[in-house]
Design a protein around this motif. Structure first.
Motif, PDB file in Angstrom:
ATOM      1  N   PHE A  51       0.935  -1.241  -0.041  1.00 39.24           N
ATOM      2  CA  PHE A  51      -0.104   0.142   0.009  1.00 39.24           C
ATOM      3  C   PHE A  51       1.007   1.156   0.001  1.00 39.24           C
ATOM      4  N   THR A  52       1.288   1.752  -1.240  1.00 40.68           N
ATOM      5  CA  THR A  52       2.268   2.647  -1.350  1.00 40.68           C
ATOM      6  C   THR A  52       1.874   4.061  -2.178  1.00 40.68           C
ATOM      7  N   ALA A  53       0.519   3.995  -2.390  1.00 37.49           N
ATOM      8  CA  ALA A  53      -0.043   4.935  -3.110  1.00 37.49           C
ATOM      9  C   ALA A  53      -1.226   5.533  -2.654  1.00 37.49           C
ATOM     10  N   LEU A  54      -1.417   6.616  -2.167  1.00 36.09           N
ATOM     11  CA  LEU A  54      -2.746   7.270  -1.714  1.00 36.09           C
ATOM     12  C   LEU A  54      -3.744   7.240  -2.769  1.00 36.09           C
ATOM     13  N   ASP A  55      -4.934   7.133  -2.421  1.00 38.97           N
ATOM     14  CA  ASP A  55      -6.051   7.486  -3.527  1.00 38.97           C
ATOM     15  C   ASP A  55      -6.990   8.347  -2.966  1.00 38.97           C
ATOM     16  N   HIS A  56      -7.550   8.482  -1.960  1.00 40.13           N
ATOM     17  CA  HIS A  56      -8.218   9.662  -1.364  1.00 40.13           C
ATOM     18  C   HIS A  56      -8.423   9.443   0.142  1.00 40.13           C
ATOM     19  N   ILE A  57      -8.951  10.515   0.547  1.00 42.56           N
ATOM     20  CA  ILE A  57      -9.067  10.460   2.002  1.00 42.56           C
ATOM     21  C   ILE A  57     -10.643  10.701   2.241  1.00 42.56           C
ATOM     22  N   GLY A  58     -11.177   9.751   3.011  1.00 45.67           N
ATOM     23  CA  GLY A  58     -12.776   9.843   3.158  1.00 45.67           C
ATOM     24  C   GLY A  58     -13.231  10.738   4.560  1.00 45.67           C
ATOM     25  N   ILE A  59     -14.188  11.639   4.344  1.00 47.45           N
ATOM     26  CA  ILE A  59     -14.585  12.517   5.459  1.00 47.45           C
ATOM     27  C   ILE A  59     -16.075  12.383   5.647  1.00 47.45           C
ATOM     28  N   ALA A  60     -16.373  12.138   6.671  1.00 44.80           N
ATOM     29  CA  ALA A  60     -17.954  11.915   7.124  1.00 44.80           C
ATOM     30  C   ALA A  60     -18.589  13.439   7.503  1.00 44.80           C
ATOM     31  N   THR A  61     -19.453  13.560   6.835  1.00 45.35           N
ATOM     32  CA  THR A  61     -20.364  14.827   7.233  1.00 45.35           C
ATOM     33  C   THR A  61     -21.880  14.593   7.174  1.00 45.35           C
ATOM     34  N   LEU A  88      -2.270  17.379  -1.494  1.00 52.13           N
ATOM     35  CA  LEU A  88      -2.294  16.677  -0.287  1.00 52.13           C
ATOM     36  C   LEU A  88      -0.778  16.468   0.074  1.00 52.13           C
ATOM     37  N   ASP A  89      -0.310  16.377   1.434  1.00 51.44           N
ATOM     38  CA  ASP A  89       0.913  16.361   1.689  1.00 51.44           C
ATOM     39  C   ASP A  89       1.145  15.149   2.604  1.00 51.44           C
ATOM     40  N   HIS A  90       0.340  15.019   3.669  1.00 47.69           N
ATOM     41  CA  HIS A  90       0.389  13.672   4.453  1.00 47.69           C
ATOM     42  C   HIS A  90      -0.843  13.503   5.181  1.00 47.69           C
ATOM     43  N   ILE A  91      -0.973  12.069   5.656  1.00 46.63           N
ATOM     44  CA  ILE A  91      -2.024  11.649   6.727  1.00 46.63           C
ATOM     45  C   ILE A  91      -1.515  11.537   7.924  1.00 46.63           C
ATOM     46  N   GLY A  92      -1.965  12.135   8.983  1.00 41.37           N
ATOM     47  CA  GLY A  92      -1.488  11.897  10.420  1.00 41.37           C
ATOM     48  C   GLY A  92      -2.240  11.045  11.248  1.00 41.37           C
ATOM     49  N   ILE A  93      -1.635   9.721  11.745  1.00 39.60           N
ATOM     50  CA  ILE A  93      -2.434   8.916  12.505  1.00 39.60           C
ATOM     51  C   ILE A  93      -1.744   8.764  13.828  1.00 39.60           C
ATOM     52  N   GLU A 128       8.117   2.860   3.388  1.00 39.06           N
ATOM     53  CA  GLU A 128       9.556   3.019   3.956  1.00 39.06           C
ATOM     54  C   GLU A 128       9.399   4.216   4.699  1.00 39.06           C
ATOM     55  N   ILE A 129      10.313   4.074   5.774  1.00 38.50           N
ATOM     56  CA  ILE A 129      10.442   5.229   6.727  1.00 38.50           C
ATOM     57  C   ILE A 129      11.549   6.319   6.009  1.00 38.50           C
ATOM     58  N   GLU A 130      11.081   7.389   5.779  1.00 42.20           N
ATOM     59  CA  GLU A 130      11.728   8.401   5.430  1.00 42.20           C
ATOM     60  C   GLU A 130      12.258   9.554   6.360  1.00 42.20           C
ATOM     61  N   LEU A 131      11.817   9.465   7.516  1.00 45.17           N
ATOM     62  CA  LEU A 131      12.247  10.360   8.750  1.00 45.17           C
ATOM     63  C   LEU A 131      11.628   9.750  10.047  1.00 45.17           C
ATOM     64  N   ARG A 132      12.451   9.798  11.061  1.00 46.31           N
ATOM     65  CA  ARG A 132      11.860   9.705  12.484  1.00 46.31           C
ATOM     66  C   ARG A 132      12.609  10.747  13.407  1.00 46.31           C
ATOM     67  N   GLU A 133      11.808  11.203  14.166  1.00 47.45           N
ATOM     68  CA  GLU A 133      12.193  12.441  15.080  1.00 47.45           C
ATOM     69  C   GLU A 133      11.356  12.631  16.001  1.00 47.45           C
ATOM     70  N   GLY A 151       4.203   7.294  -2.378  1.00 42.34           N
ATOM     71  CA  GLY A 151       3.956   8.198  -3.373  1.00 42.34           C
ATOM     72  C   GLY A 151       4.798   9.580  -3.182  1.00 42.34           C
ATOM     73  N   GLU A 152       4.108  10.476  -3.671  1.00 40.02           N
ATOM     74  CA  GLU A 152       4.555  11.888  -3.544  1.00 40.02           C
ATOM     75  C   GLU A 152       4.077  12.370  -2.128  1.00 40.02           C
ATOM     76  N   GLU A 153       3.159  11.471  -1.390  1.00 37.81           N
ATOM     77  CA  GLU A 153       2.941  12.057  -0.211  1.00 37.81           C
ATOM     78  C   GLU A 153       3.188  11.095   0.964  1.00 37.81           C
ATOM     79  N   SER A 154       2.827  11.315   2.128  1.00 36.48           N
ATOM     80  CA  SER A 154       3.426  10.460   3.337  1.00 36.48           C
ATOM     81  C   SER A 154       2.218  10.079   4.181  1.00 36.48           C
ATOM     82  N   ILE A 155       2.702   9.039   5.004  1.00 38.93           N
ATOM     83  CA  ILE A 155       1.822   8.728   6.238  1.00 38.93           C
ATOM     84  C   ILE A 155       2.821   9.170   7.353  1.00 38.93           C
ATOM     85  N   GLU A 156       2.128   9.775   8.297  1.00 40.49           N
ATOM     86  CA  GLU A 156       2.722  10.514   9.509  1.00 40.49           C
ATOM     87  C   GLU A 156       2.228   9.678  10.906  1.00 40.49           C
TER      88      GLU A 156
END
Lengths: 134, 134
Positions: free
Chosen positions: A2-12, B5-10, B29-34, B49-54
């Motif tokens: 799972f290395t490509a984002l597609d979308h973010i779902g937001i509930a409203t 989009l830049d990233h999704i924070g979890i 893959e880890i690109e940064l840990r701080e 991809g061009e974005e990140s999971i944080e």
């Protein structure tokens, strides 16, 4: 996997209110608006670079999004990854011990084959897989 | 205004558990840990991809992420958009009636200038802006 984002779902509760924000203030453009009756949800996809923001409003209170809103309130609902083959991804996830919501793909927004992983297995972040080969 | 989009924070209580999932199963893959001591959070950025999971884990219970976990539990925390100029974006958002968490940018993960919009103004989805010009 799972290395490509597609979308973010937001509930409203209100697509009109959310659209005033996302199109009027944030400047995002609507790429699709449709109702998925089988899932009790009206969906708006908003273009965001190569990805999308997906606004989700329930068409009935006992739908999955209706229940989510009753339990958690509005806000971030799920994150979706793009995969070449949803069934293959489901099989791999299951083999790795991930619990699945959907054992086989269903048809989601835009007619794409989609499936959800169970948040019990994913640190409580609901994860969707969307088949967009290539 | 917010169209990349830049990233999704979890949010997570355990970076080790989350990393076992995200690197071991999902293949990210880890690109940064701080650690950002001023914000009481340890951060791992994972390439997507061009974005990140944080992934975000609190270093103390009274930090913003610690309080989020106590109130909401682990899971999706915020969505971040990439902007050319955070201060200009904050000014535009404020002029459009959006309530801000940060009136001026602060330094976030990777040394980038960042700021948060208040979820009261954004349909309860916490939104971060990250300055990455170009």
């Amino acid at each position: 996997m799972f290395t490509a984002l597609d979308h973010i779902g937001i509930a409203t509760q209100s697509l009109d209110e959310s659209l005033a924000l996302y199109t009027g203030v944030f400047g995002q453009e609507i790429e699709l608006r449709e109702t998925l009756e089988s899932q009790g949800v009206e969906v708006v996809l908003l273009r965001c670079g190569e990805e999308s923001i997906e606004l989700l409003a329930p068409t009935r209170a006992d739908s999955p999004v209706g229940k989510f809103l009753a339990e958690r309130g509005p806000g971030l609902h799920h994150v979706a990854y793009r995969v070449d083959d949803v069934q293959a991804a489901l099989n791999s996830a299951r083999a790795a011990g991930i619990e699945l919501v959907d054992l086989v793909p269903r048809i989601g927004a835009g007619g794409h084959r989609v499936a959800f992983l169970h948040p019990r297995s994913t640190g409580r972040a609901l994860i969707e897989l969307v088949e967009k080969p290539g």
